[in-house]
Design a protein around this motif. Structure first.
Motif, PDB file in Angstrom:
ATOM      1  N   ALA A   1       1.030  -1.062  -0.134  1.00 60.44           N
ATOM      2  CA  ALA A   1      -0.041  -0.174  -0.136  1.00 60.44           C
ATOM      3  C   ALA A   1       0.891   1.307  -0.073  1.00 60.44           C
ATOM      4  N   ILE A   2       1.982   1.233   0.740  1.00 59.71           N
ATOM      5  CA  ILE A   2       2.820   2.306   0.922  1.00 59.71           C
ATOM      6  C   ILE A   2       3.452   2.561  -0.491  1.00 59.71           C
ATOM      7  N   ALA A   3       3.845   1.539  -1.388  1.00 58.20           N
ATOM      8  CA  ALA A   3       4.778   1.556  -2.582  1.00 58.20           C
ATOM      9  C   ALA A   3       3.559   2.222  -3.549  1.00 58.20           C
ATOM     10  N   ARG A   4       2.381   1.594  -3.592  1.00 62.38           N
ATOM     11  CA  ARG A   4       1.329   1.975  -4.379  1.00 62.38           C
ATOM     12  C   ARG A   4       1.069   3.517  -4.387  1.00 62.38           C
ATOM     13  N   THR A   5       0.830   4.017  -3.022  1.00 62.52           N
ATOM     14  CA  THR A   5       0.477   5.432  -2.622  1.00 62.52           C
ATOM     15  C   THR A   5       1.803   6.362  -3.054  1.00 62.52           C
ATOM     16  N   ARG A   6       2.747   5.775  -2.950  1.00 65.40           N
ATOM     17  CA  ARG A   6       4.101   6.684  -3.244  1.00 65.40           C
ATOM     18  C   ARG A   6       3.954   6.707  -4.840  1.00 65.40           C
ATOM     19  N   ASN A   7       3.768   5.639  -5.622  1.00 69.01           N
ATOM     20  CA  ASN A   7       3.989   5.616  -7.119  1.00 69.01           C
ATOM     21  C   ASN A   7       2.899   6.738  -7.645  1.00 69.01           C
ATOM     22  N   GLN A   8       1.568   6.678  -6.992  1.00 66.99           N
ATOM     23  CA  GLN A   8       0.389   7.547  -7.497  1.00 66.99           C
ATOM     24  C   GLN A   8       1.029   8.883  -7.137  1.00 66.99           C
ATOM     25  N   ARG A   9       1.346   8.992  -6.110  1.00 71.33           N
ATOM     26  CA  ARG A   9       1.823  10.633  -5.553  1.00 71.33           C
ATOM     27  C   ARG A   9       2.868  11.196  -6.727  1.00 71.33           C
ATOM     28  N   TRP A  10       3.801  10.377  -6.835  1.00 71.51           N
ATOM     29  CA  TRP A  10       4.810  10.614  -7.848  1.00 71.51           C
ATOM     30  C   TRP A  10       4.407  11.094  -9.151  1.00 71.51           C
ATOM     31  N   LEU A  11       3.496  10.140  -9.670  1.00 70.63           N
ATOM     32  CA  LEU A  11       2.735  10.572 -10.900  1.00 70.63           C
ATOM     33  C   LEU A  11       2.037  11.676 -10.962  1.00 70.63           C
ATOM     34  N   ALA A  12       1.232  11.895  -9.934  1.00 72.32           N
ATOM     35  CA  ALA A  12       0.417  13.193  -9.875  1.00 72.32           C
ATOM     36  C   ALA A  12       1.434  14.315  -9.744  1.00 72.32           C
ATOM     37  N   GLU A  13       2.264  14.312  -8.861  1.00 72.27           N
ATOM     38  CA  GLU A  13       3.314  15.466  -8.756  1.00 72.27           C
ATOM     39  C   GLU A  13       4.197  15.731 -10.016  1.00 72.27           C
ATOM     40  N   ASN A  14       4.428  14.729 -10.904  1.00 68.06           N
ATOM     41  CA  ASN A  14       5.266  14.761 -12.036  1.00 68.06           C
ATOM     42  C   ASN A  14       4.360  14.839 -13.210  1.00 68.06           C
ATOM     43  N   GLN A  15       3.153  15.018 -13.191  1.00 65.99           N
ATOM     44  CA  GLN A  15       2.224  14.779 -14.501  1.00 65.99           C
ATOM     45  C   GLN A  15       2.661  16.068 -15.247  1.00 65.99           C
ATOM     46  N   GLU A  16       2.797  17.324 -15.004  1.00 65.02           N
ATOM     47  CA  GLU A  16       3.192  18.111 -15.976  1.00 65.02           C
ATOM     48  C   GLU A  16       4.541  17.972 -16.824  1.00 65.02           C
ATOM     49  N   ALA A  17       5.488  17.569 -16.071  1.00 63.88           N
ATOM     50  CA  ALA A  17       6.789  17.207 -16.606  1.00 63.88           C
ATOM     51  C   ALA A  17       6.673  15.962 -17.681  1.00 63.88           C
ATOM     52  N   ILE A  18       5.970  15.154 -17.321  1.00 61.30           N
ATOM     53  CA  ILE A  18       5.555  13.841 -18.189  1.00 61.30           C
ATOM     54  C   ILE A  18       4.850  14.313 -19.417  1.00 61.30           C
ATOM     55  N   LYS A  19       3.976  15.065 -19.165  1.00 64.06           N
ATOM     56  CA  LYS A  19       2.961  15.672 -20.345  1.00 64.06           C
ATOM     57  C   LYS A  19       3.917  16.577 -21.199  1.00 64.06           C
ATOM     58  N   SER A  20       5.045  17.309 -20.780  1.00 65.33           N
ATOM     59  CA  SER A  20       5.608  17.959 -21.421  1.00 65.33           C
ATOM     60  C   SER A  20       6.968  17.225 -22.246  1.00 65.33           C
ATOM     61  N   SER A  21       7.282  16.298 -21.634  1.00 61.10           N
ATOM     62  CA  SER A  21       8.206  15.507 -22.307  1.00 61.10           C
ATOM     63  C   SER A  21       7.497  14.539 -23.342  1.00 61.10           C
ATOM     64  N   ASN A  22       6.538  14.090 -23.096  1.00 60.61           N
ATOM     65  CA  ASN A  22       5.768  13.376 -24.112  1.00 60.61           C
ATOM     66  C   ASN A  22       5.461  14.053 -25.246  1.00 60.61           C
ATOM     67  N   ALA A  23       5.172  15.534 -25.219  1.00 60.08           N
ATOM     68  CA  ALA A  23       4.743  16.551 -25.906  1.00 60.08           C
ATOM     69  C   ALA A  23       5.894  16.739 -27.017  1.00 60.08           C
ATOM     70  N   PHE A  24       7.252  16.932 -26.508  1.00 59.41           N
ATOM     71  CA  PHE A  24       8.260  17.273 -26.893  1.00 59.41           C
ATOM     72  C   PHE A  24       8.564  15.885 -27.805  1.00 59.41           C
ATOM     73  N   VAL A  25       8.718  14.746 -27.526  1.00 59.57           N
ATOM     74  CA  VAL A  25       8.747  13.692 -28.393  1.00 59.57           C
ATOM     75  C   VAL A  25       7.983  13.685 -29.434  1.00 59.57           C
ATOM     76  N   GLU A  26       6.531  13.955 -28.994  1.00 62.03           N
ATOM     77  CA  GLU A  26       5.670  13.761 -30.353  1.00 62.03           C
ATOM     78  C   GLU A  26       5.762  14.785 -31.214  1.00 62.03           C
ATOM     79  N   LYS A  27       6.322  16.062 -31.165  1.00 60.48           N
ATOM     80  CA  LYS A  27       6.739  17.113 -32.030  1.00 60.48           C
ATOM     81  C   LYS A  27       8.082  16.785 -32.721  1.00 60.48           C
ATOM     82  N   HIS A  28       9.133  16.633 -31.980  1.00 61.10           N
ATOM     83  CA  HIS A  28      10.309  16.489 -32.431  1.00 61.10           C
ATOM     84  C   HIS A  28      10.948  14.994 -32.560  1.00 61.10           C
TER      85      HIS A  28
END
Length: 82
Positions: A45-72
């Motif tokens: 449960a701790i590992a799952r919650t940490r993973n979910q929080r990391w994804l939520a906290e880094n959602q903007e960076a992940i979207k930005s990276s994905n957008a860069f790869v899609e474009k370039h």
């Protein structure tokens, strides 16, 4: 699995856990160590919650990276052997 990553000599603290009676009876009938099962469940449960929080906290960076790869495309794609 996750519980084994902690040192064997880790300090342990007794705690009370309330479980449904039928669940406890089934575990005892199957000779399941309640403390070990609870520890593994809490560690998961701790590992799952940490993973979910990391994804939520880094959602903007992940979207930005994905957008860069899609474009370039991938930056070093020309060097890929597969």
């Amino acid at each position: 699995m996750l519980a084994s990553s902690r040192p064997r000599g880790a300090i342990r603290r007794a705690t009370n856990v309330s479980l449904p009676e039928d669940l406890l009876s089934q575990a005892k009938a199957l000779q399941i160590n309640i403390s070990q099962a609870a520890e593994v469940g809490v560690a998961q449960a701790i590992a799952r919650t940490r993973n979910q929080r990391w994804l939520a906290e880094n959602q903007e960076a992940i979207k930005s990276s994905n957008a860069f790869v899609e474009k370039h495309g991938l930056p070093l794609a020309k060097y890929r052997m597969f």
